[in-house]
Design a protein around this motif. Structure first.
Motif, short mmCIF file in Angstrom:
data_model
loop_
_atom_site.label_atom_id
_atom_site.label_comp_id
_atom_site.label_asym_id
_atom_site.label_seq_id
_atom_site.Cartn_x
_atom_site.Cartn_y
_atom_site.Cartn_z
N HIS A 42 -7.99 4.52 0.27
CA HIS A 42 -9.21 4.01 -0.03
C HIS A 42 -9.41 3.08 1.00
O HIS A 42 -8.95 2.45 1.67
CB HIS A 42 -8.96 3.21 -1.23
CG HIS A 42 -8.48 3.69 -2.54
ND1 HIS A 42 -9.32 4.43 -3.23
CD2 HIS A 42 -7.22 3.62 -3.04
CE1 HIS A 42 -8.68 4.96 -4.33
NE2 HIS A 42 -7.30 4.76 -4.05
N THR A 93 -10.88 0.15 2.54
CA THR A 93 -10.91 -1.15 1.93
C THR A 93 -10.52 -2.16 3.09
O THR A 93 -10.00 -1.75 4.20
CB THR A 93 -10.17 -1.28 0.88
OG1 THR A 93 -8.62 -1.44 1.45
CG2 THR A 93 -10.20 -0.72 -0.16
N GLU A 116 -8.01 -4.06 3.31
CA GLU A 116 -6.72 -4.21 3.51
C GLU A 116 -6.40 -2.96 4.10
O GLU A 116 -5.42 -2.81 5.27
CB GLU A 116 -6.05 -4.05 2.20
CG GLU A 116 -6.11 -5.49 1.45
CD GLU A 116 -7.50 -5.84 0.72
OE1 GLU A 116 -8.09 -4.75 0.60
OE2 GLU A 116 -7.93 -6.98 0.88
N THR A 117 -6.96 -1.81 3.93
CA THR A 117 -6.63 -0.41 4.78
C THR A 117 -6.85 -0.63 5.97
O THR A 117 -6.18 0.02 7.11
CB THR A 117 -7.26 0.73 3.87
OG1 THR A 117 -6.99 1.07 2.51
CG2 THR A 117 -7.00 1.97 4.55
N GLU A 158 1.18 7.13 -1.34
CA GLU A 158 0.99 5.78 -1.84
C GLU A 158 1.35 5.38 -3.28
O GLU A 158 1.74 4.26 -3.79
CB GLU A 158 -0.52 5.28 -1.60
CG GLU A 158 -0.83 3.92 -2.11
CD GLU A 158 -0.26 2.68 -1.19
OE1 GLU A 158 0.31 3.14 -0.07
OE2 GLU A 158 -0.52 1.56 -1.65
N LYS A 201 6.75 -1.98 -3.41
CA LYS A 201 5.26 -1.63 -3.56
C LYS A 201 4.80 -1.59 -5.15
O LYS A 201 4.37 -2.41 -5.56
CB LYS A 201 5.20 0.03 -3.17
CG LYS A 201 3.74 0.46 -2.98
CD LYS A 201 3.10 1.04 -4.51
CE LYS A 201 1.81 1.34 -4.30
NZ LYS A 201 1.52 1.72 -5.87
N ASN A 226 1.57 -2.32 -8.29
CA ASN A 226 1.04 -1.75 -9.79
C ASN A 226 0.89 -2.76 -10.59
O ASN A 226 0.15 -2.63 -11.45
CB ASN A 226 2.07 -0.36 -10.03
CG ASN A 226 2.10 0.53 -8.75
OD1 ASN A 226 1.86 0.13 -7.78
ND2 ASN A 226 2.80 1.67 -9.19
N HIS A 256 -6.91 -4.12 -4.83
CA HIS A 256 -5.72 -5.41 -4.93
C HIS A 256 -6.27 -6.41 -3.90
O HIS A 256 -6.64 -5.89 -2.73
CB HIS A 256 -4.46 -4.75 -5.00
CG HIS A 256 -4.12 -3.63 -5.76
ND1 HIS A 256 -4.81 -3.27 -6.99
CD2 HIS A 256 -3.18 -3.04 -5.91
CE1 HIS A 256 -4.18 -2.36 -7.60
NE2 HIS A 256 -3.16 -2.11 -7.08
N MET A 294 -1.39 -6.29 -0.97
CA MET A 294 -1.42 -4.77 -0.38
C MET A 294 -0.73 -5.00 1.08
O MET A 294 -0.27 -4.13 1.68
CB MET A 294 -2.91 -4.57 -0.01
CG MET A 294 -3.70 -4.05 -1.19
SD MET A 294 -2.83 -2.89 -2.22
CE MET A 294 -2.65 -1.39 -1.09
#
Ligand code: NRN
Length: 420
Positions: free
Chosen positions: A54, A56, A58-59, A152, A182, A187, A349, A354
């Motif tokens: 994704h 985003t 954060e990515t 992920e 993680k 989650n 999130h 993250m």
């Protein structure tokens, strides 16, 4: 591949995207610490990482960190509706080869994945296993140059374990999802907050007093139930697994079948990883004004084909919010076209959680670069010690101090002869 080739929605959004990435970097101290440490030694030098995750803010912090550690990176989004166009523009402006925009069709989605393979990656980084599956089905020849990959999310790890069991996996993969720092944080706490965030951005409804039905009491469903209860909703859980249903009961939620819940629910969210959780007969018994959404990786949990056959009129009443009017006048609202509502209708999130997920992704890339060539094609997990290290940095950067065992206690912990 021409250097820095890319395809994004609107390059003019780069500055806005850059500001959001800066915001995320100030809330991702673990990843920033890893970036500072490994920018010096460049352990990923010579590696070409194809990422499908994704897009985003954060990515973007993860992408910058991989690049700072020496890697060349080429990126696509792992969901047709989850790309933040300003982030994609910012990454393109920084020379990242990125192919991602919000609102792709299926053909465009896979075209983007194909482009990230043009530079013949040595590592793959996945969320949902669409990239690794594309390599294994359409670009088998690349398996000989790819050292390994990471995955992920829960759904992707399930898919890869099934491939490994069939002997179909051609290179080693690390299940990032299986790291405690993680799944037990992203989650639960991430999905809990970001799913509510997506629902509120798409509806702005009051959650307090509403009947909030959560399908699936796994880590994600548990997070959604916890946060919906926190907002004052009456939470109902549906499940297929006795232990999960029992856990939901003991945590104080009402548990019933979806057939029963469909009659009383005001808001429905699916978090099962299974298809056909909400189907025709459920739409037929829902109340006028019911809101339906999904936070699972794929859009198969709500059967939109069956809803389409029941609806006399469909119209978008707000961004990511489609009203389906039944023959008897009842209106059912579907959010984000049944795709994961937290990333399609919000920003996924928060950065803080993250930070740990992506610290695990980064460590996974380091391990594959170091020893991937000696690892067999199978699904691996990260060293559990890394969890304590990542959580330790998180605590330290949050100014939280904890106790430590004395030498005497360490000895006691090892001394099995000590009885009552
Ligand atoms: N903000 C985010 N950026 C984000 N929120 C959730 N995810 C995100 N990825 C990038 C992923 C989680 O790690 C979606 C995956 O399905 C889940 O494992």
């Amino acid at each position: 591949m021409t250097r820095g080739a890319y395809k994004v929605a609107d390059e003019r959004l780069a500055e806005q995207g850059r500001l959001k990435i800066e915001w995320a970097e100030s809330r991702m101290p673990v990843l920033m610490k890893l970036r500072e440490k490994y920018a010096k030694t460049q352990p990923l030098k010579g590696q070409r990482i194809a990422g499908c995750l994704h897009v985003t803010k954060e990515t973007a912090v993860l992408v910058r960190t991989l690049k700072a550690a020496g890697a060349e990176v080429s990126w696509s989004g792992c969901n047709p509706l989850s790309t933040q166009d300003d982030i994609a523009a910012a990454l393109a402006a920084e020379g990242i080869s990125i192919y991602a925009w919000h609102g792709m069709n299926k053909e465009e989605f896979y075209w983007c994945i194909d482009r990230t393979l043009d530079f013949k990656p040595t590592l793959t980084l996945d969320d949902g296993a669409d990239l690794i599956f594309t390599v294994h089905s359409k670009y088998k020849e690349l398996c000989s140059t790819i050292i390994g990959g990471t995955e992920e999310t829960t759904t992707g790890v399930h898919r890869l374990r099934a491939m490994a069991e069939d002997g179909a996996l051609k290179y080693p993969v690390i299940a990032i999802n299986d790291a405690i720092t993680k799944w037990d944080f992203d989650n639960v706490f991430g999905t809990g907050q970001s799913s509510i965030d997506g629902i509120l951005r798409a509806t702005s409804v009051m959650l307090a007093g509403k009947t909030f039905v959560v399908a699936g009491f796994g880590h994600c469903g548990r997070g959604c139930a916890m946060r919906a209860r926190g907002m004052g909703a009456r939470v109902v859980v549906t499940e297929i697994l006795p232990t999960s249903a029992l856990k939901a009961t003991l945590e104080g939620y009402e548990v019933m079948t979806m057939d029963e819940a469909a009659k009383i629910g005001d808001i429905f969210i699916t978090a099962t990883g299974m298809k056909d959780i909400i189907v025709d007969r459920h739409f037929r018994s829902m109340k006028d004004g019911a809101i339906v959404c999904n936070t699972g990786h794929y859009d198969c949990e709500i059967n939109l084909e069956q809803l389409g056959k029941l609806a006399k009129r469909v119209r978008e009443v707000r961004p990511n919010n489609e009203e389906h009017t039944m023959a008897d006048g009842r209106r059912i609202y579907v959010l984000a076209k049944g795709r994961l509502v937290n990333l399609a209708a919000a920003e996924g999130h928060p950065s803080e959680v993250m930070d740990m997920s992506f610290a695990n992704q980064f460590q996974g890339m380091l391990r594959l670069a170091r020893e991937g060539k000696t690892m067999k094609p199978n699904v691996y997990t990260l060293d559990p010690e890394l969890d304590q290290e990542i959580a330790g940095i998180k605590l330290e950067t949050s100014g939280i101090k904890i106790d430590h065992l004395t030498a005497e206690q360490e000895k006691y912990a090892r001394d099995y002869s000590a009885g009552t």
